[in-house]
Design a protein around this motif. Structure first.
Motif, PDB file in Angstrom:
ATOM      1  N   ASN A  55       0.854  -1.174   0.000  1.00  0.00           N
ATOM      2  CA  ASN A  55       0.000   0.000   0.000  1.00  0.00           C
ATOM      3  C   ASN A  55       0.896   1.232   0.000  1.00  0.00           C
ATOM      4  OD1 ASN A  55      -1.856   2.036   0.333  1.00  0.00           O
ATOM      5  ND2 ASN A  55      -2.786   1.196   2.183  1.00  0.00           N
ATOM      6  N   LEU A  56       0.885   1.951  -1.122  1.00  0.00           N
ATOM      7  CA  LEU A  56       1.690   3.166  -1.247  1.00  0.00           C
ATOM      8  C   LEU A  56       0.803   4.404  -1.386  1.00  0.00           C
ATOM      9  CD1 LEU A  56       3.420   0.820  -3.224  1.00  0.00           C
ATOM     10  CD2 LEU A  56       5.047   2.591  -2.670  1.00  0.00           C
ATOM     11  N   SER A  57      -0.440   4.311  -0.973  1.00  0.00           N
ATOM     12  CA  SER A  57      -1.387   5.409  -1.143  1.00  0.00           C
ATOM     13  C   SER A  57      -0.908   6.683  -0.456  1.00  0.00           C
ATOM     14  CB  SER A  57      -2.761   5.011  -0.598  1.00  0.00           C
ATOM     15  OG  SER A  57      -3.264   3.924  -1.339  1.00  0.00           O
ATOM     16  N   ASN A  58      -0.974   7.782  -1.205  1.00  0.00           N
ATOM     17  CA  ASN A  58      -0.597   9.118  -0.716  1.00  0.00           C
ATOM     18  C   ASN A  58       0.833   9.187  -0.195  1.00  0.00           C
ATOM     19  OD1 ASN A  58      -3.188  10.305  -1.248  1.00  0.00           O
ATOM     20  ND2 ASN A  58      -3.940   9.142   0.505  1.00  0.00           N
ATOM     21  N   THR A  59       1.692   8.354  -0.714  1.00  0.00           N
ATOM     22  CA  THR A  59       3.096   8.358  -0.302  1.00  0.00           C
ATOM     23  C   THR A  59       3.851   9.478  -1.005  1.00  0.00           C
ATOM     24  OG1 THR A  59       3.037   5.970   0.047  1.00  0.00           O
ATOM     25  CG2 THR A  59       5.201   6.951  -0.210  1.00  0.00           C
TER      26      THR A  59
END
Length: 191
Positions: A55-59
């Motif tokens: 999960n790389l969301s909003n990274t």
């Protein structure tokens, strides 16, 4: 400042959203089932690495180097790839959710998206010459002044691309996708 060099290491099931991944140069590393959501990957170097089910969301990926990196079955919502280091950049996506991400003004010739969800993704002013969108959902994706010459949309769906606002010479589309090219004319296409 010299970054530490980390090679041939596997990171499995780690949560980097709270405890930041050590800044370094990662080569031939695997990140499996790791959480980077709302975290920081800025100023990192990844070469020949693979991210699997992460999960790389909003990274934050400001000035990050992705060189020969593969993302597989990852959730990558709202990532601004246009802020990455553009000097050495090559990555691909397979079975990923990239909704609300941005590739604004990026040069991505021969880029490949396989079986990805690209809802509301910004491709404004990007160069996607010969890019392949294999079985991708492009609902509400933004193509404006985008170079799509020789790009392959033959298995993509839900796209709306204005041929007058984009360069689409020799791009491939399926018959079923014609509606996505003619949407602005408010015409009906029968089977």
């Amino acid at each position: 400042m010299i970054k530490p060099f980390i090679a041939d290491k596997t990171f499995k099931g780690q949560d980097f959203s709270k405890n930041r991944l050590q800044t370094g140069e990662y080569e031939n590393c695997i990140f499996s089932n790791c959480n980077f959501a709302d975290g920081y990957l800025d100023n990192q170097n990844f070469t020949e690495c693979e991210f699997i089910e992460c999960n790389l969301s909003n990274t934050n990926v400001v000035e990050t180097v992705f060189n020969d990196v593969l993302f597989t079955q990852c959730k990558i919502l709202g990532v601004k790839f246009n802020q990455c280091n553009k000097f050495i950049m090559s990555f691909s996506f397979s079975d990923c959710i990239l909704n609300f991400s941005s590739f604004y003004t990026m040069k991505l010739p021969k880029f490949r998206f396989d079986h990805c969800k690209l809802i509301d993704v910004d491709f404004t002013e990007a160069d996607l010459t010969q890019a392949i969108f294999q079985s991708c959902d492009l609902g509400k994706a933004v193509f404006n002044n985008t170079i799509l010459e020789k790009a392959d949309f033959s298995t993509a769906y839900n796209y709306k691309i204005d041929p007058e606002q984009n360069k689409i010479k020799k791009a491939r589309f399926s018959k079923e996708g014609l509606e996505g090219l003619l949407f602005k004319y408010d015409i009906q296409i029968d089977d």
